[in-house]
Design a protein around this motif. Structure first.
Motif, PDB file in Angstrom:
ATOM      1  N   ARG A  25       0.830  -1.211   0.000  1.00 28.99           N
ATOM      2  CA  ARG A  25       0.000   0.000   0.000  1.00 28.99           C
ATOM      3  C   ARG A  25       0.865   1.261   0.000  1.00 28.99           C
ATOM      4  O   ARG A  25       0.590   2.224  -0.730  1.00 28.99           O
ATOM      5  CB  ARG A  25      -0.939  -0.007   1.219  1.00 28.99           C
ATOM      6  CG  ARG A  25      -2.146  -0.915   1.068  1.00 28.99           C
ATOM      7  CD  ARG A  25      -3.182  -0.654   2.158  1.00 28.99           C
ATOM      8  NE  ARG A  25      -2.684  -1.066   3.465  1.00 28.99           N
ATOM      9  CZ  ARG A  25      -2.812  -2.293   3.959  1.00 28.99           C
ATOM     10  NH1 ARG A  25      -3.409  -3.244   3.239  1.00 28.99           N
ATOM     11  NH2 ARG A  25      -2.361  -2.585   5.168  1.00 28.99           N
ATOM     12  N   ASP A  34      -6.400   3.601  -5.984  1.00 27.11           N
ATOM     13  CA  ASP A  34      -6.816   2.818  -4.816  1.00 27.11           C
ATOM     14  C   ASP A  34      -5.828   1.681  -4.592  1.00 27.11           C
ATOM     15  O   ASP A  34      -6.031   0.569  -5.078  1.00 27.11           O
ATOM     16  CB  ASP A  34      -8.229   2.273  -5.021  1.00 27.11           C
ATOM     17  CG  ASP A  34      -8.742   1.500  -3.816  1.00 27.11           C
ATOM     18  OD1 ASP A  34      -8.120   1.608  -2.741  1.00 27.11           O
ATOM     19  OD2 ASP A  34      -9.755   0.785  -3.949  1.00 27.11           O
ATOM     20  N   GLY A  36      -5.158  -0.071  -2.005  1.00 29.20           N
ATOM     21  CA  GLY A  36      -5.533  -1.098  -1.032  1.00 29.20           C
ATOM     22  C   GLY A  36      -5.904  -2.423  -1.656  1.00 29.20           C
ATOM     23  O   GLY A  36      -5.440  -3.484  -1.221  1.00 29.20           O
ATOM     24  N   ASP A  40      -3.624  -6.030  -1.200  1.00 28.30           N
ATOM     25  CA  ASP A  40      -4.065  -7.292  -0.616  1.00 28.30           C
ATOM     26  C   ASP A  40      -3.839  -8.458  -1.572  1.00 28.30           C
ATOM     27  O   ASP A  40      -3.367  -9.523  -1.179  1.00 28.30           O
ATOM     28  CB  ASP A  40      -5.550  -7.216  -0.246  1.00 28.30           C
ATOM     29  CG  ASP A  40      -5.808  -6.265   0.911  1.00 28.30           C
ATOM     30  OD1 ASP A  40      -4.825  -5.814   1.537  1.00 28.30           O
ATOM     31  OD2 ASP A  40      -6.985  -5.962   1.178  1.00 28.30           O
TER      32      ASP A  40
END
Length: 369
Positions: A25, A34, A36, A40
């Protein structure tokens, strides 16, 4: 209890998945809107030290900026940079396969395709389920994906592995079991240990073809050789369960596989011999749009007449293409049948000139497209 061979390998510390996601991140911030979601997924797919995560993002962005067209950074760009950072050295124990085929190239019944898509989904959501939802704390092993692909030769098992690797943007290694198996006690386990140790940093997909050679039914222990053969299969199962990437075992003879092992695999996908409709789709898939095909090539008729699997159809198409290239430059029915005869002779299938070459559909033309 089978003890893994001792490997003296100096490794840079790899952060756990939550820490890895945090580093992703931070590294992706400013490069994507974005970070995020990407963080992940990347943390679940690649096991990289912190410095290599940062380097992968910089490498991907620099590569993007050197391209003629200016476009946003993509997840595929970052995944490609990650594969370069992984730097796997499987040597002569496995062959790296460059996947170029996508879902449209794979002709299978819909329920089989759905199982393959489920494999991809489990890889993509590895971080969310095991870390975000806490399932990883309940498991000491078995967090990876293990699958058995079974079916006759040429039905698409290797192609399916390529499609998965292409879709997931992961490296694919086809393990040469003849180079792994050893007559010397303990050497097979050492070879397997090296393969898994090298593959795990990038969660490479490991594809074991003809896996029943090592993963078949356990033999009765009648001598020391049998005892160590069973140790080898137990060790392979242990490494598969410990590996957090994707391991695919392929076999032409599922009945030769030990049911005690197959029950512990996450997925079993059966690849059926293609029916005429599927064979017709395979013919169309394998003929490139720019290939010069004569009007007398009727793919539906060929699919009905030539009862062979996709691997043989691919060979027939290539045989016909080269015959046509040396004979005027247009692939016609004569070239296809000549290519088919060569393939039939190679695989030991009876070729009957009278029943194939003299038959012809009543309406010829337009079948190739």
């Amino acid at each position: 209890m089978v003890r893994p061979p001792t490997l003296c390998v100096s490794k840079v510390t790899v952060p756990d998945e939550p820490r890895s996601a945090a580093i992703w991140r931070h590294s992706l911030a400013g490069h994507v809107a974005d970070p995020g979601q990407w963080a992940d997924e990347l943390a679940g797919r690649f096991q990289l030290p912190a410095a290599r995560i940062t380097a992968a993002v910089e490498l991907a962005d620099n590569d993007r900026l050197t391209r003629p067209e200016l476009r946003p950074l993509t997840l595929a760009d970052v995944a490609a940079a990650c594969r370069q950072q992984c730097n796997q050295h499987l040597g002569d124990r496995a062959v790296k396969v460059q996947p170029v085929c996508g879902w449209d190239d794979l002709v299978l019944p819909e329920d089989r395709l759905q199982k393959l898509r489920d494999i991809c989904a489990q890889v993509r959501h590895h971080y969310r389920v095991y870390v975000g939802w806490g399932f990883g704390a309940k498991l000491s092993h078995g967090k990876g994906i293990s699958a058995l692909f079974s079916g006759p030769s040429g039905t698409g098992k290797t192609l399916a592995a390529e499609v998965l690797a292409h879709d997931l943007q992961l490296d694919l290694y086809k393990v040469d079991l003849s180079g792994v198996l050893s007559k010397y006690i303990g050497e097979t386990e050492k070879n397997l240990a090296k393969i898994f140790a090298e593959a795990e940093t990038g969660n490479a997909i490991l594809f074991f073809d003809e896996a029943d050679a090592l993963f078949g039914k356990r033999t009765a222990v009648s001598d020391a050789h049998d005892r160590y053969a069973n140790i080898e299969t137990s060790y392979l199962l242990q490494r598969i369960e410990d590996y957090e990437g994707v391991v695919i075992l392929a076999t032409n003879l599922r009945q030769n596989m030990d049911e005690a092992f197959t029950r512990r695999l996450r997925f079993i996908v059966d690849f059926p011999f293609p029916e005429a409709d599927s064979r017709s789709r395979i013919w169309r898939t394998l003929l490139p749009p720019q290939a010069p095909v004569a009007a007398d090539v009727d793919l539906g008729w060929l699919a009905r007449q030539l009862e062979v699997a996709g691997g043989s159809i691919k060979n027939i198409v290539l045989n016909a293409a080269f015959l046509a290239a040396a004979d005027g430059g247009v692939i016609d029915r004569r070239h296809v049948l000549q290519g088919a005869r060569r393939e039939f002779e190679k695989i030991g299938k009876l070729w009957n000139d009278g029943s194939v070459s003299d038959l012809h559909p009543e309406a010829v033309g337009g079948g190739a497209r």
